[in-house]
Scaffold this active site. Structure first.
Site, mmCIF file in Angstrom:
data_model
loop_
_atom_site.group_PDB
_atom_site.id
_atom_site.type_symbol
_atom_site.label_atom_id
_atom_site.label_comp_id
_atom_site.label_asym_id
_atom_site.label_seq_id
_atom_site.Cartn_x
_atom_site.Cartn_y
_atom_site.Cartn_z
ATOM 1 C CD GLU A 97 -3.053 -0.792 2.290
ATOM 2 O OE1 GLU A 97 -3.027 0.279 2.933
ATOM 3 O OE2 GLU A 97 -3.872 -1.694 2.511
ATOM 4 C CD GLU B 35 -9.778 0.279 -1.067
ATOM 5 O OE1 GLU B 35 -10.696 0.147 -0.234
ATOM 6 O OE2 GLU B 35 -8.673 -0.278 -0.957
#
EC number: 2.1.2.11
Length: 272
Positions: A120, A187
Site C-alpha cells: 500500500e 481503490e
C-alpha cells in the site's frame, strides 16, 4: 451455466497480455482453502489474500492489527485451494516499513504459496517496490484509498478528487510502475481519474470503487456475498447473492459481469 475453466495458470506475462488484448481481469479475496477452490473454478483470475481479513474474518475495526503471521497462515490455507489463479498477498501494516523488513515478510509469504506481493502507498514505498523487484519478487502497488493509512486519512474516503490531488495520484501511479510494479490496484478513486491512470501506465490496473475503465476489478468476497462484516457497506459493493443461488453461482455472475463490462455500473462508482 458451465463451470469456468482456464487451461493455463495465470502468470505475470499473462497479465501483460491481458492488458494488451483488452481482456478484463477478475480478482476476488479469499482467506481459506474452501472458498479459494470455488473462486479458482468459477472465473477468478487473481485471488487476493488481503489484510481485509482483519475486518471480515477477525472482526477488527481496521486492518492495522493484522500480523505477518496471520498473513502467512491464511496464505498457506488459500494456496492449497488454488490451481489456476494467481495468488496475490498483502504485506500487512508496517511489514514494509523498510526494504529489508519487507523482503523478510515477502519471503515468508512466497514460501507458502504467494506469487505476488501487494504493497500500500507511494512515497518511501517506491524504494521497497524496487528492492523487492530487484530480488525477483513481483509487486502490486495499491494506490488511492489505502486502508493501512486510515488514521492519517481520517477514515475511508475517496482519494484523488480535484486537479491537484488527481495529478498527484497519476504521478504516484507512474512512479510505482517505474519502480517495477507489475500491477496497480486503485481503490476509491473517481472513475475518470482511474481511466486516465489506466491509459497512462503500461501495466494492468485493478479497480475497487474506481469505475469500469480499469483493466480489471476486485471485491472482498464477503461483500460480494452480502455477508455482514459489521461495517458500513461501501458504495462500490454489489451483492451477487441477493437473489439466491449458490456461492459458486454468485462468483460466476461477478466474473461474467466484470468481463462483459456490466459491473461496476454508475451506481458503484465515484466522480470527481
Amino acid at each position: 451455466m458451465s463451470i469456468y475453466t482456464n487451461s493455463k495458470p495465470w502468470t505475470v506475462p499473462a497479465l501483460a497480455e491481458a492488458k494488451r488484448n483488452g481482456s478484463k481481469i477478475v480478482m476476488l479475496t479469499a482467506y481459506d482453502a474452501g472458498f479459494a477452490r470455488i473462486l479458482d473454478a468459477n472465473g477468478v483470475d487473481l485471488v487476493l489474500v488481503g489484510d481485509s481479513l482483519g475486518m471480515v474474518v477477525q472482526g477488527h475495526d481496521s486492518t492495522l492489527p493484522v500480523s505477518v503471521h496471520d498473513m502467512v497462515y491464511h496464505t498457506a490455507c488459500v494456496a492449497r485451494g488454488v490451481r489456476q489463479a494467481m495468488l496475490v498477498v498483502d504485506l500487512p501494516f508496517q511489514a514494509d516499513a523498510s526494504p529489508e523488513r519487507a523482503l523478510e515478510a515477502a519471503t515468508a509469504l512466497l514460501r507458502v504459496g504467494a506469487q505476488m506481493i501487494k504493497i500500500e502507498g507511494a512515497g518511501h514505498k517506491l524504494e521497497v517496490i524496487s528492492y523487492l523487484v530487484e530480488r525477483e519478487i513481483p509487486v502490486c502497488s495499491h494506490l488511492g484509498l489505502t486502508p493501512q493509512s486510515v488514521l492519517r486519512l481520517g477514515g475511508y474516503k475517496v482519494q484523488g478528487r480535484g486537479e491537484e490531488a488527481g495529478g498527484r495520484l497519476r504521478a504516484e501511479a507512474r512512479a510505482a510502475v517505474e519502480a517495477g510494479a507489475t500491477l496497480l490496484l486503485l481503490e476509491c478513486v473517481p472513475s475518470q481519474l482511474a481511466a486516465q491512470i489506466t491509459t497512462d501506465v503500461s501495466v494492468p490496473t485493478i479497480g475497487i470503487g474506481a469505475g469500469a475503465g480499469c483493466d480489471g476489478q476486485v471485491l472482498v468476497l464477503h461483500d460480494l456475498l452480502g455477508l455482514d462484516s459489521g461495517h458500513p457497506r461501501p458504495k462500490f459493493v454489489k451483492d451477487f447473492l441477493a437473489h439466491g443461488g449458490s456461492v459458486a453461482g454468485a462468483v460466476r455472475a461477478y466474473a461474467n459481469a466484470v468481463r462483459d463490462g456490466s459491473f461496476p455500473d454508475v451506481e458503484h462508482t465515484y466522480t470527481s
